[in-house]
Design a protein around this motif. Structure first.
Motif, PDB file in Angstrom:
ATOM      1  N   GLN A   1       0.895  -1.083   0.067  1.00 12.38           N
ATOM      2  CA  GLN A   1       0.214  -0.033   0.044  1.00 12.38           C
ATOM      3  C   GLN A   1       0.831   1.241   0.128  1.00 12.38           C
ATOM      4  O   GLN A   1       0.656   2.270  -0.743  1.00 12.38           O
ATOM      5  N   ALA A   2       1.906   1.143   0.631  1.00  8.73           N
ATOM      6  CA  ALA A   2       3.000   2.510   0.784  1.00  8.73           C
ATOM      7  C   ALA A   2       3.509   2.600  -0.801  1.00  8.73           C
ATOM      8  O   ALA A   2       3.718   3.729  -1.113  1.00  8.73           O
ATOM      9  N   TRP A   3       3.870   1.383  -1.375  1.00 11.18           N
ATOM     10  CA  TRP A   3       4.259   1.714  -2.869  1.00 11.18           C
ATOM     11  C   TRP A   3       3.260   2.303  -3.769  1.00 11.18           C
ATOM     12  O   TRP A   3       3.573   3.180  -4.365  1.00 11.18           O
ATOM     13  N   LEU A   4       2.089   1.690  -3.680  1.00 12.61           N
ATOM     14  CA  LEU A   4       0.899   2.297  -4.485  1.00 12.61           C
ATOM     15  C   LEU A   4       0.935   3.971  -4.150  1.00 12.61           C
ATOM     16  O   LEU A   4       0.471   4.633  -4.977  1.00 12.61           O
ATOM     17  N   ALA A   5       0.665   4.200  -2.894  1.00 14.02           N
ATOM     18  CA  ALA A   5       0.784   5.580  -2.495  1.00 14.02           C
ATOM     19  C   ALA A   5       1.893   6.407  -3.127  1.00 14.02           C
ATOM     20  O   ALA A   5       1.652   7.557  -3.734  1.00 14.02           O
ATOM     21  N   TYR A   6       3.024   5.849  -2.983  1.00 12.56           N
ATOM     22  CA  TYR A   6       4.150   6.511  -3.771  1.00 12.56           C
ATOM     23  C   TYR A   6       3.901   6.640  -5.381  1.00 12.56           C
ATOM     24  O   TYR A   6       3.856   7.811  -5.824  1.00 12.56           O
ATOM     25  N   VAL A   7       3.413   5.591  -6.019  1.00 11.72           N
ATOM     26  CA  VAL A   7       3.057   5.387  -7.320  1.00 11.72           C
ATOM     27  C   VAL A   7       2.010   6.735  -7.671  1.00 11.72           C
ATOM     28  O   VAL A   7       2.168   7.423  -8.570  1.00 11.72           O
ATOM     29  N   ARG A   8       1.129   6.613  -6.998  1.00  6.79           N
ATOM     30  CA  ARG A   8       0.108   7.690  -6.975  1.00  6.79           C
ATOM     31  C   ARG A   8       0.535   9.218  -7.004  1.00  6.79           C
ATOM     32  O   ARG A   8       0.168  10.063  -8.021  1.00  6.79           O
ATOM     33  N   ALA A   9       1.412   9.199  -5.902  1.00 10.62           N
ATOM     34  CA  ALA A   9       1.961  10.700  -5.761  1.00 10.62           C
ATOM     35  C   ALA A   9       2.770  10.910  -7.062  1.00 10.62           C
ATOM     36  O   ALA A   9       2.707  12.198  -7.789  1.00 10.62           O
ATOM     37  N   LEU A  10       3.588  10.115  -7.470  1.00 12.12           N
ATOM     38  CA  LEU A  10       4.366  10.212  -8.792  1.00 12.12           C
ATOM     39  C   LEU A  10       3.760  10.586 -10.050  1.00 12.12           C
ATOM     40  O   LEU A  10       3.986  11.252 -10.708  1.00 12.12           O
TER      41      LEU A  10
END
Length: 200
Positions: free
Chosen positions: A92-101
């Motif tokens: 979920q942290a990865w997907l949050a980062y990808v969303r921000a990117l």
């Protein structure tokens, strides 16, 4: 750049003059999020803007882990540490980062290659390369990017330039419509020699 081994400012003018139209850029999760939930894309902004102003389209490789979330990372910047293999919270942290990117670079970057050479053990840690797991990572990551950038081009990568059971398994596992492109990374003394024949 994200591992401190290259100074890209030495390359921009030469790259622009070369006629090259795309440049593959690592996105370095560990560099962008050094504190949980705090994202800093300024170093990547500099790269993207320098490429765009010279007519070169950035092509993001979205990969690598983050030691902030991975206590037993195999190296200081968690290169090759797969969020999918570290549990739901890390995923979920990865997907949050990808969303921000994706939000940050919307309108500037359209091509997103998910992960780097997942068929090599060094880039699929902890565990052994698994085509089914890679397909899930690509699908989940690509879906988040397309929520922000509906026309994003999503790609996958492979370290070899020839067929293997891994590639066949991945082709069967990946959901139709997920991919727009696929990357072969040729590691030979003369990559251009027989490359097109091998890939075909």
């Amino acid at each position: 750049v994200e591992r401190g081994v290259i100074k890209p400012e030495k390359c921009y003018d030469l790259l622009g003059a070369s006629g090259v139209k795309h440049a593959r850029c690592q996105t370095g999760w560990a560099v962008c999020e050094k504190e949980k939930g705090v994202y800093d894309f300024s170093w990547l902004d500099d790269i993207v803007d320098n490429l765009l102003c010279r007519g070169v389209q950035p092509w993001f490789n979205v990969g690598y882990g983050n030691p902030v979330y991975m206590e037993n990372a195999s190296n200081p910047t968690a290169v090759g540490c797969v969020p999918l293999l570290y549990g739901e919270a890390v995923m979920q942290a990865w997907l949050a980062y990808v969303r921000a990117l994706a939000r940050h670079f919307q309108g500037r970057v359209c091509y997103f290659e998910i992960w780097n050479e997942p068929d090599i053990p060094a880039f699929w840690y902890p565990g052994e390369p698994d085509a089914g797991q890679y397909a899930r990572l690509v699908e989940a990551t690509g879906a988040v990017i397309r929520q922000i950038i509906p026309d994003a081009k999503i790609g996958a990568s492979y370290a070899k330039r020839w067929w293997s059971p891994y590639l066949g398994d991945f082709a069967r596992e990946i959901a139709p419509g997920t991919l727009n492109f696929f990357c072969f990374h040729a590691y030979t003394m003369t990559p251009e020699a027989h490359f097109l024949e091998d890939v075909q």
